[in-house]
Design a protein around this motif. Sequence first.
Motif, PDB file in Angstrom:
ATOM      1  N   ALA A 117       6.570  14.721  -1.336  1.00 24.82           N
ATOM      2  CA  ALA A 117       5.513  14.074  -2.119  1.00 24.82           C
ATOM      3  C   ALA A 117       4.700  15.107  -2.889  1.00 24.82           C
ATOM      4  O   ALA A 117       4.404  14.928  -4.084  1.00 24.82           O
ATOM      5  N   HIS A 118       4.361  16.202  -2.242  1.00 24.54           N
ATOM      6  CA  HIS A 118       3.586  17.253  -2.906  1.00 24.54           C
ATOM      7  C   HIS A 118       4.335  17.816  -4.109  1.00 24.54           C
ATOM      8  O   HIS A 118       3.763  18.019  -5.185  1.00 24.54           O
ATOM      9  N   ASP A 119       5.629  18.042  -3.942  1.00 18.38           N
ATOM     10  CA  ASP A 119       6.417  18.658  -5.011  1.00 18.38           C
ATOM     11  C   ASP A 119       6.620  17.724  -6.205  1.00 18.38           C
ATOM     12  O   ASP A 119       6.910  18.204  -7.313  1.00 18.38           O
ATOM     13  N   HIS A 120       6.471  16.404  -5.999  1.00 19.18           N
ATOM     14  CA  HIS A 120       6.676  15.439  -7.083  1.00 19.18           C
ATOM     15  C   HIS A 120       5.406  14.643  -7.387  1.00 19.18           C
ATOM     16  O   HIS A 120       5.478  13.596  -8.017  1.00 19.18           O
ATOM     17  N   TRP A 121       4.261  15.152  -6.959  1.00 21.34           N
ATOM     18  CA  TRP A 121       2.982  14.472  -7.134  1.00 21.34           C
ATOM     19  C   TRP A 121       2.724  14.223  -8.624  1.00 21.34           C
ATOM     20  O   TRP A 121       2.732  15.149  -9.422  1.00 21.34           O
TER      21      TRP A 121
ATOM     22  N   VAL B  73       0.846  -1.205   0.000  1.00 23.10           N
ATOM     23  CA  VAL B  73       0.000   0.000   0.000  1.00 23.10           C
ATOM     24  C   VAL B  73       0.877   1.248   0.000  1.00 23.10           C
ATOM     25  O   VAL B  73       0.567   2.239  -0.684  1.00 23.10           O
ATOM     26  N   ALA B  74       1.987   1.219   0.743  1.00 26.93           N
ATOM     27  CA  ALA B  74       2.899   2.374   0.743  1.00 26.93           C
ATOM     28  C   ALA B  74       3.434   2.659  -0.650  1.00 26.93           C
ATOM     29  O   ALA B  74       3.726   3.817  -0.991  1.00 26.93           O
ATOM     30  N   HIS B  75       3.567   1.622  -1.467  1.00 22.98           N
ATOM     31  CA  HIS B  75       4.023   1.817  -2.849  1.00 22.98           C
ATOM     32  C   HIS B  75       3.052   2.653  -3.677  1.00 22.98           C
ATOM     33  O   HIS B  75       3.436   3.178  -4.731  1.00 22.98           O
ATOM     34  N   GLN B  76       1.811   2.785  -3.244  1.00 24.20           N
ATOM     35  CA  GLN B  76       0.883   3.641  -3.987  1.00 24.20           C
ATOM     36  C   GLN B  76       1.419   5.070  -4.044  1.00 24.20           C
ATOM     37  O   GLN B  76       1.185   5.788  -5.017  1.00 24.20           O
ATOM     38  N   TRP B  77       2.170   5.468  -3.006  1.00 22.45           N
ATOM     39  CA  TRP B  77       2.810   6.792  -2.999  1.00 22.45           C
ATOM     40  C   TRP B  77       4.225   6.706  -3.569  1.00 22.45           C
ATOM     41  O   TRP B  77       4.581   7.509  -4.440  1.00 22.45           O
ATOM     42  N   TRP B  78       5.000   5.728  -3.087  1.00 26.64           N
ATOM     43  CA  TRP B  78       6.417   5.653  -3.457  1.00 26.64           C
ATOM     44  C   TRP B  78       6.611   4.673  -4.610  1.00 26.64           C
ATOM     45  O   TRP B  78       6.806   3.504  -4.408  1.00 26.64           O
ATOM     46  N   TYR B  79       6.474   5.208  -5.785  1.00 31.35           N
ATOM     47  CA  TYR B  79       6.528   4.631  -7.120  1.00 31.35           C
ATOM     48  C   TYR B  79       5.283   5.049  -7.892  1.00 31.35           C
ATOM     49  O   TYR B  79       5.380   5.446  -9.041  1.00 31.35           O
ATOM     50  N   GLY B  80       4.082   4.945  -7.230  1.00 32.37           N
ATOM     51  CA  GLY B  80       2.854   5.227  -7.953  1.00 32.37           C
ATOM     52  C   GLY B  80       2.609   6.711  -8.135  1.00 32.37           C
ATOM     53  O   GLY B  80       2.597   7.224  -9.252  1.00 32.37           O
ATOM     54  N   ILE B  81       2.394   7.416  -7.041  1.00 27.41           N
ATOM     55  CA  ILE B  81       2.102   8.848  -7.100  1.00 27.41           C
ATOM     56  C   ILE B  81       3.399   9.642  -7.285  1.00 27.41           C
ATOM     57  O   ILE B  81       3.496  10.502  -8.163  1.00 27.41           O
ATOM     58  N   VAL B  82       4.392   9.350  -6.448  1.00 29.73           N
ATOM     59  CA  VAL B  82       5.723   9.952  -6.589  1.00 29.73           C
ATOM     60  C   VAL B  82       6.564   8.955  -7.392  1.00 29.73           C
ATOM     61  O   VAL B  82       7.052   7.965  -6.866  1.00 29.73           O
ATOM     62  N   GLY B  83       6.713   9.212  -8.667  1.00 31.16           N
ATOM     63  CA  GLY B  83       7.345   8.250  -9.554  1.00 31.16           C
ATOM     64  C   GLY B  83       8.859   8.264  -9.460  1.00 31.16           C
ATOM     65  O   GLY B  83       9.470   9.207  -8.947  1.00 31.16           O
ATOM     66  N   ASN B  84       9.458   7.198  -9.956  1.00 23.60           N
ATOM     67  CA  ASN B  84      10.910   7.115 -10.064  1.00 23.60           C
ATOM     68  C   ASN B  84      11.262   6.087 -11.125  1.00 23.60           C
ATOM     69  O   ASN B  84      10.412   5.287 -11.543  1.00 23.60           O
ATOM     70  N   ASP B  85      12.495   6.117 -11.547  1.00 25.79           N
ATOM     71  CA  ASP B  85      13.021   5.109 -12.460  1.00 25.79           C
ATOM     72  C   ASP B  85      13.354   3.890 -11.611  1.00 25.79           C
ATOM     73  O   ASP B  85      14.364   3.868 -10.913  1.00 25.79           O
ATOM     74  N   GLU B  86      12.510   2.862 -11.667  1.00 27.74           N
ATOM     75  CA  GLU B  86      12.680   1.716 -10.779  1.00 27.74           C
ATOM     76  C   GLU B  86      13.913   0.884 -11.123  1.00 27.74           C
ATOM     77  O   GLU B  86      14.401   0.140 -10.273  1.00 27.74           O
ATOM     78  N   TYR B  87      14.402   0.980 -12.345  1.00 30.12           N
ATOM     79  CA  TYR B  87      15.642   0.292 -12.699  1.00 30.12           C
ATOM     80  C   TYR B  87      16.847   1.117 -12.236  1.00 30.12           C
ATOM     81  O   TYR B  87      17.792   0.586 -11.675  1.00 30.12           O
ATOM     82  N   GLY B  88      16.794   2.402 -12.460  1.00 31.60           N
ATOM     83  CA  GLY B  88      17.941   3.252 -12.171  1.00 31.60           C
ATOM     84  C   GLY B  88      18.104   3.604 -10.706  1.00 31.60           C
ATOM     85  O   GLY B  88      19.227   3.795 -10.234  1.00 31.60           O
ATOM     86  N   ALA B  89      16.991   3.691  -9.960  1.00 31.43           N
ATOM     87  CA  ALA B  89      17.066   4.099  -8.552  1.00 31.43           C
ATOM     88  C   ALA B  89      15.994   3.381  -7.742  1.00 31.43           C
ATOM     89  O   ALA B  89      15.051   3.995  -7.246  1.00 31.43           O
TER      90      ALA B  89
END
Length: 462
Positions: A427-431, A330-346
């Motif tokens: 989170a707000h700044d990268h929403w 469920v935490a991933h809904q924010w960390w990857y889902g809402i606040v995105g990132n390159d999951e391979y690179g970082a």
Amino acid sequence: MSSLRAPAWWSTAVRRLLVVPATLLVAASVTGAATAPATEATTATPDRPRYDVSLRSDADGSHWAGRQRVSFRNASDRPLREVYVRLWGNGDDKCGTPGMPSPVKLSHIHGGTADRLSVNCTALRITLPKPLAHGERTALSFDVSITVPQRNTRFGREGAFRFLGNALPVLAVHDAKGWHLDPYVSTGESFYALASDFRVRIDHPSALKVPATGRTWTTHGEPGRTVTHSVAHRVRDFAWAAGPFRTATDTSPGGVRVKSYWAPNTPAAGVRLNRKDGVAAVDRFSKEFGRYPYGEIDLVMTKDFGGGMEYPGLVILGTTDEGSAVVHEVAHQWWYGIVGNDEYGAPWLDESFAQYANARFYGWDTRDCWSDVYWPSESGAITNSMAYWSTHPGEYHLIYTAGPCALADLERTIGTDTMARLLKRYAHDHWYGVSTTADFKKAAQSVTDKDLAPFWKEHRIR
């Protein structure tokens, strides 16, 4: 081992590593993030993708076929001459064999000229009819055929139940590093996508229940069939499952609908615990990181699925009597889902952050956790990419152990209230956007007068 007990830095990492039973795939043929260097520091593109998908399944959800259309805009400063479509569902099987072809196939492509599949049949280059200028939109469409593999993984099956994670083709991302055409990894994630809109129509036998990303509803189809409709806005992927699930719906005090789907042989105590913790987690993280924006989340539970796997609005959970990794997912809904990132690179930007949230939810004692961290070599760092973890699989647990421990140490360094403000602002700044390690380090330094350079060095956040 359960993710619900402390001390849990190691046990939870081991459980989470069991997302799929396969070993890490070594990035042999493609080691860089792009096929060619970028010529400008550009905004990530193609952006604002809109996917319209219509699929029909066979009798048990093992095969799906239909039509997919994706429209997109060029956000970069330079004309866009090509795009890449990622067929992540081919990751484990690569290009298949004569007797067993790749699980995901595209045909009848309109809107561009397709090249041959590359990166082990997970990437398809499509040249556009004419260069797409900055701010302009265009669209591609194609027939898609999806066959669910005979393995119990995020794109696979368990008994009568089918999991279709990363099965739907999606656009690759081009940014300042060029086109991101990273290889698929089985343990961990390779995925990097921009926030997109999906409208999906899923035609299936009425005996099958179909949890899916987005807000869903059903209508009658042909005799004996049902159509599940889903609309999802600003999500990074679309996943669904199918099978004769049992179902229940809860609404959190914060107003989020939590829909639970479970196989009949899933331990009842675990299902109850997942439902309770899932409801509590979505509301708690809404307060800590920003309100959950999608209105609905589906918990898909089976007895033997390995660990857990996150998708926007849907998580797949292997469930025992003691529950599962539901809070982490469920935490991933924010960390990857809402606040995105390159999951391979970082990958630490989603896994370590989700596990830190998990630790806070359960109140684990992290005061001396850093003393338990062991680095086999100087090249190890929390911020390493999947290219590193793929060739050092014995160290991969560190993003689940050392990573959240470093964030807990940062909380002690800058103060609990300051850490809470930092994460909510970050989170707000990268929403709906994309974050980087540099972004987080800059944000953390901005909320404290302490020089954090020694902290980053000690905790191998590079």
